[in-house]
Design an enzyme around this catalytic site. Sequence first.
Site, PDB file in Angstrom:
ATOM      1  N   ASP A  93       0.876  -1.163   0.000  1.00  0.00           N
ATOM      2  CA  ASP A  93       0.000   0.000   0.000  1.00  0.00           C
ATOM      3  C   ASP A  93       0.920   1.222   0.000  1.00  0.00           C
ATOM      4  O   ASP A  93       2.122   1.112   0.276  1.00  0.00           O
ATOM      5  CB  ASP A  93      -0.878  -0.026   1.251  1.00  0.00           C
ATOM      6  CG  ASP A  93      -1.784   1.187   1.357  1.00  0.00           C
ATOM      7  OD1 ASP A  93      -2.290   1.642   0.331  1.00  0.00           O
ATOM      8  OD2 ASP A  93      -1.954   1.692   2.478  1.00  0.00           O
ATOM      9  N   ASP A 138      -0.179   4.981   1.146  1.00  0.00           N
ATOM     10  CA  ASP A 138      -0.406   5.939   2.232  1.00  0.00           C
ATOM     11  C   ASP A 138      -0.298   5.275   3.592  1.00  0.00           C
ATOM     12  O   ASP A 138      -0.992   4.300   3.885  1.00  0.00           O
ATOM     13  CB  ASP A 138      -1.780   6.595   2.073  1.00  0.00           C
ATOM     14  CG  ASP A 138      -1.882   7.401   0.786  1.00  0.00           C
ATOM     15  OD1 ASP A 138      -0.950   8.165   0.513  1.00  0.00           O
ATOM     16  OD2 ASP A 138      -2.868   7.232   0.054  1.00  0.00           O
TER      17      ASP A 138
END
Length: 587
Positions: free
Chosen positions: A113, A115
């Site tokens: 991922d 963020d």
Amino acid sequence: MRIPKRSVTFCLSVFYPPPDFISSLSRNLRFHSHQFASRGNSIRSLGSSKLHTSAMGGMGMDGNKIQIERESASDAGQLSTWASPGGCKIDIGKQIFCNRSLNMKSIVAVGFDMDYTLAQYKPETFESLAYEGTIKKLVNDLGYPQELLQWSFDPSYMVRGLVLDKKRGNILKMDRHKYVKVAYHGFKEMSKEDKVATYGNTLIRDSFDEPDYALIDTLFSLAEAYLFAQLVDFRDKNPGKIPEEADYSRMYKDVRAAVDLCHRDGTLKQVVAQDPKRYITEDISIVPMLKMLRESGRATFLVTNSLWDYTNVVMKFLCGPKASDGCSTLNFEWLQYFDVVITGSAKPGFFHDEIRANLFEVEPQTGMLINTDNGSPMPEVGGTTVRLPIKSFQEGCRVFQGGNVGHLHRLLSIESSSQVLYVGDHIYGDILRSKKVLGWRTMLVVPELEKEVELLLKHRESRKELQSLRSQRDHIEDELHHLKWSLKSQGGSDAGRTSTELCELQSKREQVRLKHQEAQRECHQKFHEVWGQLMKTGYQNSRFAHQVERFACLYTSQVSNLSLYSPDKYYRPSEDFMPHEFDILSV
């Protein structure tokens, strides 16, 4: 009836400059090719320890030459971080912890991922920015009082793992059995009696979930939780200033709507894009870690809910060459560290293969989208030729938007879900769904963990004192119960002496109880003045810790901690103990 797909050639970016600037830029911008072997072969070295290049034909936008330097951890003759001299000793805060056995030799693809995983945001700047934007939306768009604009945000107050009671305006921390251990109404601590009266009914213990409750399980949620507490206090102390129909639930709904508005209109991302260094923590270990994984034969991929324009800004800052002022240069060199990049993924829905989601290929230079079918470009309606995207300097990496996990598996030729390790920060959106739905192996990034384990190490003696006091309480209570039964069985003989001993033991028990209670509160506040230890509530694992244990195969404080371990490491969990085994075997 199936509707034919057609090419989509528009740009969704809120950051991209006008097309004439892009065409001018593309003529002047020089891309550097790097040859990478296919998966399973060694990747060619990227060159010397300092990468020197120039953008805009060797000139900066102000006409001054930009000297770009970036240290490379894969320099010729230099070992990977984990294999370097002295690399065996890993600080406790940087270690990777294992819940379920994971042999990295069985992993063929590692995904990330973006963020709060690859990109760690600074709470004092980024979360404050989100908080201020939300306040403005509440006042200007949703009609809340102007005085809210004077409020400020304390980024250290809230923690992950809390639960918001939308109806009652309460904020709760509970243990793994869903017993509420710490509770606040706004910023006012609830008494033990109020907690028991409100949440002591075992019939409601399993209902701490949507729609009546909100889970604070991501760092993005801390600002909105803090604002909700402020609104609860404000409404209680200022009747009439907030309309009567705006009860606690409505206020939470308004806060969520304001947060969504901030993200939809690009307010936050535009500000971050202008000065990434102010809002994102730079981690120079990310690039060596990605290189190491690729050189070990693993494919690497990125799956993020952010769209391409913002993804490119953040990843250039984290992985791209830097100018002397610390700003990223205008190129896409960071793509060389990935095989596939998927933006706008709409997780957690992305993890459901049965969800039909269009997959678009992204042209990195322009942000244009090309509709695809299972990853293959399609011709426009009425046409016979396929419009291919502009190829970037990194031949192997392709950028997409949307789609689902089925597309990703086909793009990477994944044969079994258990061959994928996915690294994320969101216990629900990243870890739980990918684990339960797909059977991917998972690693959770918990930035707060580094401080937590360091405090645990520092206050080991305090924990031992607590255990000793608890043991004393148990011992004294056992003596009291023994004496009480003795009084009943003696039938009055020598009852006076027994009664005196009883009073002494009761007094001693109270002293130890108060001492234990105070020591427990002091220990609690050493971790966090309000909410205590992240992974504990008293002697029980917290609800958050329970979720980490259930759904994360591995967990650690930073994604780059992977670079401290061999890419072929076999991670093994510690032994579990039942209560009857603990004192016997845990030595």
